[in-house]
Design a protein around this motif. Structure first.
Motif, PDB file in Angstrom:
ATOM      1  N   ARG A   8       0.898  -1.327   0.086  1.00  0.00           N
ATOM      2  CA  ARG A   8       0.280  -0.023   0.045  1.00  0.00           C
ATOM      3  C   ARG A   8       0.776   1.200  -0.054  1.00  0.00           C
ATOM      4  NH1 ARG A   8      -5.191  -1.205  -1.014  1.00  0.00           N
ATOM      5  NH2 ARG A   8      -5.251  -3.379  -0.592  1.00  0.00           N
ATOM      6  N   ALA A  11      -1.668   7.236  -3.269  1.00  0.00           N
ATOM      7  CA  ALA A  11      -1.712   7.323  -4.813  1.00  0.00           C
ATOM      8  C   ALA A  11      -0.808   8.766  -5.559  1.00  0.00           C
ATOM      9  CB  ALA A  11      -3.069   7.484  -5.194  1.00  0.00           C
ATOM     10  N   THR A 100      -5.277   4.097 -33.287  1.00  0.00           N
ATOM     11  CA  THR A 100      -4.028   3.528 -33.091  1.00  0.00           C
ATOM     12  C   THR A 100      -3.728   3.010 -31.708  1.00  0.00           C
ATOM     13  OG1 THR A 100      -3.264   5.765 -32.734  1.00  0.00           O
ATOM     14  CG2 THR A 100      -3.121   5.077 -35.103  1.00  0.00           C
ATOM     15  N   LYS A 101      -4.894   3.089 -30.829  1.00  0.00           N
ATOM     16  CA  LYS A 101      -4.799   2.640 -29.508  1.00  0.00           C
ATOM     17  C   LYS A 101      -3.729   3.480 -28.771  1.00  0.00           C
ATOM     18  CE  LYS A 101      -6.321  -1.974 -30.696  1.00  0.00           C
ATOM     19  NZ  LYS A 101      -6.034  -3.395 -30.534  1.00  0.00           N
ATOM     20  N   VAL A 108      -2.449   2.813 -19.299  1.00  0.00           N
ATOM     21  CA  VAL A 108      -1.691   1.808 -18.426  1.00  0.00           C
ATOM     22  C   VAL A 108      -0.741   2.648 -17.763  1.00  0.00           C
ATOM     23  CG1 VAL A 108      -2.439  -0.224 -19.694  1.00  0.00           C
ATOM     24  CG2 VAL A 108      -0.349   1.044 -20.440  1.00  0.00           C
ATOM     25  N   THR A 109      -0.557   3.921 -17.857  1.00  0.00           N
ATOM     26  CA  THR A 109       0.525   4.843 -16.947  1.00  0.00           C
ATOM     27  C   THR A 109      -0.478   5.695 -16.003  1.00  0.00           C
ATOM     28  OG1 THR A 109       0.145   6.696 -18.491  1.00  0.00           O
ATOM     29  CG2 THR A 109       1.628   5.130 -19.415  1.00  0.00           C
ATOM     30  N   PRO A 110       0.293   6.087 -15.253  1.00  0.00           N
ATOM     31  CA  PRO A 110      -0.475   7.210 -14.232  1.00  0.00           C
ATOM     32  C   PRO A 110      -1.154   8.239 -15.003  1.00  0.00           C
ATOM     33  CG  PRO A 110       1.729   6.354 -13.642  1.00  0.00           C
ATOM     34  CD  PRO A 110       1.657   6.080 -15.008  1.00  0.00           C
TER      35      PRO A 110
ATOM     36  N   ASP B  11      -1.941 -12.165  -8.268  1.00  0.00           N
ATOM     37  CA  ASP B  11      -2.705 -13.249  -7.761  1.00  0.00           C
ATOM     38  C   ASP B  11      -4.133 -13.016  -8.607  1.00  0.00           C
ATOM     39  OD1 ASP B  11      -4.036 -15.448  -6.701  1.00  0.00           O
ATOM     40  OD2 ASP B  11      -4.312 -14.290  -4.418  1.00  0.00           O
ATOM     41  N   GLU B  53      -5.199  -8.335 -20.081  1.00  0.00           N
ATOM     42  CA  GLU B  53      -5.841  -6.796 -20.042  1.00  0.00           C
ATOM     43  C   GLU B  53      -6.719  -6.916 -18.758  1.00  0.00           C
ATOM     44  OE1 GLU B  53      -5.899  -5.766 -24.803  1.00  0.00           O
ATOM     45  OE2 GLU B  53      -7.836  -6.504 -23.812  1.00  0.00           O
ATOM     46  N   LEU B  58      -7.297  -3.096 -17.582  1.00  0.00           N
ATOM     47  CA  LEU B  58      -7.661  -2.563 -18.903  1.00  0.00           C
ATOM     48  C   LEU B  58      -9.163  -3.154 -19.120  1.00  0.00           C
ATOM     49  CD1 LEU B  58      -4.651  -2.461 -21.334  1.00  0.00           C
ATOM     50  CD2 LEU B  58      -6.116  -0.423 -20.501  1.00  0.00           C
ATOM     51  N   ARG B  59      -9.556  -4.249 -18.932  1.00  0.00           N
ATOM     52  CA  ARG B  59     -10.844  -4.935 -19.050  1.00  0.00           C
ATOM     53  C   ARG B  59     -11.361  -5.430 -17.555  1.00  0.00           C
ATOM     54  NH1 ARG B  59     -11.779  -5.177 -24.225  1.00  0.00           N
ATOM     55  NH2 ARG B  59      -9.930  -5.507 -25.539  1.00  0.00           N
ATOM     56  N   ARG B  67      -5.002  -9.557  -8.101  1.00  0.00           N
ATOM     57  CA  ARG B  67      -4.373  -8.438  -7.198  1.00  0.00           C
ATOM     58  C   ARG B  67      -3.114  -8.331  -7.659  1.00  0.00           C
ATOM     59  NH1 ARG B  67      -8.631  -7.618  -5.808  1.00  0.00           N
ATOM     60  NH2 ARG B  67      -9.899  -7.780  -3.812  1.00  0.00           N
ATOM     61  N   LEU B  71      -2.731  -5.126  -4.477  1.00  0.00           N
ATOM     62  CA  LEU B  71      -3.613  -3.988  -5.038  1.00  0.00           C
ATOM     63  C   LEU B  71      -4.634  -4.362  -6.136  1.00  0.00           C
ATOM     64  CD1 LEU B  71      -0.778  -1.176  -5.278  1.00  0.00           C
ATOM     65  CD2 LEU B  71      -2.466  -1.605  -3.495  1.00  0.00           C
ATOM     66  N   ASP B  76      -7.732   0.258  -6.724  1.00  0.00           N
ATOM     67  CA  ASP B  76      -6.302   0.888  -6.339  1.00  0.00           C
ATOM     68  C   ASP B  76      -5.850   1.474  -7.574  1.00  0.00           C
ATOM     69  OD1 ASP B  76      -7.056   0.341  -3.784  1.00  0.00           O
ATOM     70  OD2 ASP B  76      -6.121  -1.631  -4.336  1.00  0.00           O
ATOM     71  N   ALA B  78      -4.562   4.255  -9.430  1.00  0.00           N
ATOM     72  CA  ALA B  78      -3.616   5.062  -9.418  1.00  0.00           C
ATOM     73  C   ALA B  78      -2.235   4.515  -8.681  1.00  0.00           C
ATOM     74  CB  ALA B  78      -3.809   6.288  -8.431  1.00  0.00           C
ATOM     75  N   GLN B  79      -2.399   3.552  -7.601  1.00  0.00           N
ATOM     76  CA  GLN B  79      -1.330   2.852  -7.129  1.00  0.00           C
ATOM     77  C   GLN B  79      -0.844   1.909  -8.101  1.00  0.00           C
ATOM     78  OE1 GLN B  79      -4.062   3.689  -5.302  1.00  0.00           O
ATOM     79  NE2 GLN B  79      -3.815   3.348  -3.306  1.00  0.00           N
ATOM     80  N   ARG B  81      -0.871   1.746 -11.132  1.00  0.00           N
ATOM     81  CA  ARG B  81      -0.362   2.515 -12.440  1.00  0.00           C
ATOM     82  C   ARG B  81       1.311   2.765 -12.371  1.00  0.00           C
ATOM     83  NH1 ARG B  81      -3.232   0.037 -14.516  1.00  0.00           N
ATOM     84  NH2 ARG B  81      -5.391   0.766 -15.759  1.00  0.00           N
ATOM     85  N   VAL B  86       3.740  -1.779 -18.784  1.00  0.00           N
ATOM     86  CA  VAL B  86       2.787  -2.693 -19.546  1.00  0.00           C
ATOM     87  C   VAL B  86       3.240  -2.461 -21.231  1.00  0.00           C
ATOM     88  CG1 VAL B  86       0.511  -3.520 -20.400  1.00  0.00           C
ATOM     89  CG2 VAL B  86       0.854  -2.764 -18.133  1.00  0.00           C
ATOM     90  N   LEU B  88       1.983  -3.262 -24.655  1.00  0.00           N
ATOM     91  CA  LEU B  88       0.779  -3.749 -25.162  1.00  0.00           C
ATOM     92  C   LEU B  88       0.980  -4.400 -26.681  1.00  0.00           C
ATOM     93  CD1 LEU B  88      -1.832  -0.724 -24.389  1.00  0.00           C
ATOM     94  CD2 LEU B  88      -1.826  -3.053 -23.434  1.00  0.00           C
ATOM     95  N   GLU B  90      -0.801  -4.317 -29.396  1.00  0.00           N
ATOM     96  CA  GLU B  90      -0.574  -3.153 -30.613  1.00  0.00           C
ATOM     97  C   GLU B  90      -0.835  -1.833 -29.875  1.00  0.00           C
ATOM     98  OE1 GLU B  90      -3.914  -4.386 -32.832  1.00  0.00           O
ATOM     99  OE2 GLU B  90      -3.107  -5.952 -34.069  1.00  0.00           O
ATOM    100  N   ALA B  91      -0.034  -1.028 -30.062  1.00  0.00           N
ATOM    101  CA  ALA B  91      -0.188   0.437 -29.207  1.00  0.00           C
ATOM    102  C   ALA B  91       0.677   1.182 -30.137  1.00  0.00           C
ATOM    103  CB  ALA B  91       0.087   0.247 -27.956  1.00  0.00           C
TER     104      ALA B  91
END
Lengths: 261, 248
Positions: A8, A11, A100-101, A108-110, B11, B53, B58-59, B67, B71, B76, B78-79, B81, B86, B88, B90-91
């Motif tokens: 923990r 944030a 283009t995603k 997936v970033t902050p 987990d 994902e 993301l999903r 977890r 987390l 959670d 923000a924590q 991230r 990651v 991906l 295709e990104a």
């Protein structure tokens, strides 16, 4: 198993530096893909010059210091600059990012994908200011145009116009499945509202029914509101309702339909 | 602390993902220990990407829990991230920006990022610092994506189809980068047997949204009485890993 690690921690959210970097990134994308600047900066200038050449008695004053040209052409040109950026360019960028995603990568970033939207709006507003500045410069130098008699009212109308056009732009961004369809829908929406709002000549020349329809759309309402500001008069309540309503409707539709991916 | 006794970094329990008529993931449970490199192997459409994902937040799973270092990736967010990196499948990134500008942009999202020089050197892109993303080769784009996944010094890294489309030389360079990640917990999603066998201590074979078998590559080969991991995969799933099915 019960030995799950638990770390923990408070944030953390990206701060001002991240916002600045993202705004810079969006600005660089716009500048380096400069073809996208031709429509919002070039098309209004073209219309400005055409109106300047074609409006008869453009120098005639219809109020103290307000020429026919200033009253008819500049409100249309300002509305065009805002509309092309908000209704055509901005949805196209968002649709491309979605396809283009890129937004998914940010998710997936902050950083939140919503940060991109805000950065886009900031960069777009800078383009609006540049576009209007350019149009004003040409109008003042070549056509003896005058600034509005009520500049604060004009500034308020500009903000309302931006909110309304962004509302419309967000509807386009929400319903367009691809970048190409975004441009197509944006162009149709833009030419639809602009034609009824006086882009191809004073709205007074349109049939009465079309004039009425146009004045209930954001472009026409924006032009009428700017014209009031040019004359130093109070903006009609209907114009504020249309501009505010478009912004609210756009936010509502975007809230319901906008997809980040 | 050995890897066997290390605490769980990931987990995931009884994950299910349904899309109207289709169940893409059907009760997958995975446990990955801190410091482990764990492979998820399956044909296209097996449910690999959907599974990671859900793990990455993301999903949202239709059922089940995830977890990451204790987390919840949704509550959670923000924590998570901060501790999760990651890459991906295709990104795209801001195509007009240079590698350096992209690294600086992504650095700004994290509280204690790697410095830009280190990040580019790690994936051997120092000489491409001024090159725009759009002008990079496929392998260079992939390596930059890995650098951006690692820029925030994550404790858990998810890499989806790491080397798909890369030539053999580029694949080996990417593998070397992954092998250097000794501090992180890594989930590697792949359908490349050699990649998984080389990089992963344990592997889950996934087929039709379910885990068919799980264990070290050696254990899986033993279990299937197979010489190669590919043979083990065919024996355990009844499918050729190269079968082209619908996307995840």
């Amino acid at each position: 198993m019960s030995e799950t690690a638990d770390i923990r921690r408070p944030a953390w959210r990206p701060g001002a530096a991240a916002w600045l970097r993202l705004i810079q990134a969006e600005a660089k994308m716009v500048i380096r893909d400069y073809a996208g600047l031709i429509v919002p900066l070039g098309l209004p200038l073209l219309i400005l010059v055409m109106q300047g050449i074609s409006i008869e008695e453009r120098g005639q004053e219809i109020a103290e210091g307000v020429t026919v040209f200033s009253y008819y052409a500049l409100p249309v040109v300002i509305s065009m600059v805002v509309a092309t950026i908000a209704v055509i360019n901005m949805p196209s960028f968002l649709a491309t990012y979605r396809k283009t995603k890129l937004l998914r990568r940010l998710a997936v970033t902050p950083a939140s994908p919503a940060m991109v939207l805000v950065a886009q709006m900031v960069v777009s507003f800078i383009q609006v200011v540049l576009g209007i500045g350019l149009a004003f410069a040409v109008a003042l130098i070549f056509f003896d145009a005058a600034l509005p008699l009520a500049p604060l009212t004009a500034a308020g109308v500009l903000l309302a116009c931006c909110a309304a056009m962004y509302g419309l732009g967000m509807i386009v961004a929400s319903i367009a499945p691809t970048p190409n369809s975004s441009v197509a829908i944006g162009l149709i929406a833009f030419f639809g509202i602009a034609a009824l709002g006086g882009m191809f000549g004073p709205a007074d020349n349109l049939p009465e029914v079309l004039q009425t329809v146009g004045s209930w759309l954001p472009f026409g309402a924006s032009v009428e509101a700017f014209q009031s500001a040019w004359l130093g008069e109070a903006v009609e309540f209907q114009n504020w309702v249309v501009l505010g309503g478009s912004a609210v409707m756009g936010a509502g539709v975007a809230g319901a339909l906008f997809r980040w991916e | 602390m050995t890897q066997q006794t290390a605490p769980l970094a990931i987990d995931a329990q009884h994950l299910v993902k349904r899309y109207r008529q289709k169940t893409a993931v059907d009760g997958i449970s995975l446990q990955v220990r801190a410091g482990e490199t764990f492979g998820i192997l399956g044909t296209n459409g097996a449910g690999k990407t959907t599974t990671v994902e859900m793990i990455a937040g993301l999903r949202r799973p239709s059922e089940g829990t995830v977890r990451i270092l204790g987390l919840d990736p949704f509550t959670d967010r923000a924590q998570v991230r901060q501790i999760l990196g990651v890459q991906l499948q295709e990104a795209y990134l801001h195509g007009s920006l240079s590698c350096w500008e992209l690294v600086e942009l992504y650095r700004s999202f994290y509280p204690d990022p790697l410095d830009a020089q280190t990040a580019l050197a790690m994936v051997e892109l120092t000489e491409k610092a001024k090159t725009r993303f759009d002008d990079l080769s496929g392998g260079q784009m992939q390596r930059l994506s890995i650098a951006l996944a690692l820029i925030g010094r994550p404790e858990v890294v998810i890499l989806d189809e790491l080397t798909t489309g890369l030539d053999p030389k580029a694949r080996r360079r990417v593998w070397s980068t992954i092998e250097s990640l000794t501090e992180q917990t890594v989930i590697l999603v792949s359908h490349a047997m050699d990649e998984v066998e080389r990089l992963c201590g344990r592997v889950a074979l996934i087929d039709q949204g379910r885990v068919i078998a799980q264990g070290s590559p050696e254990h899986l080969k033993e279990q299937a009485a197979a010489v190669t991991l590919e043979d083990a995969f065919v024996a355990l799933t009844g499918k050729d890993i190269h079968d082209d099915e619908e996307d995840d």
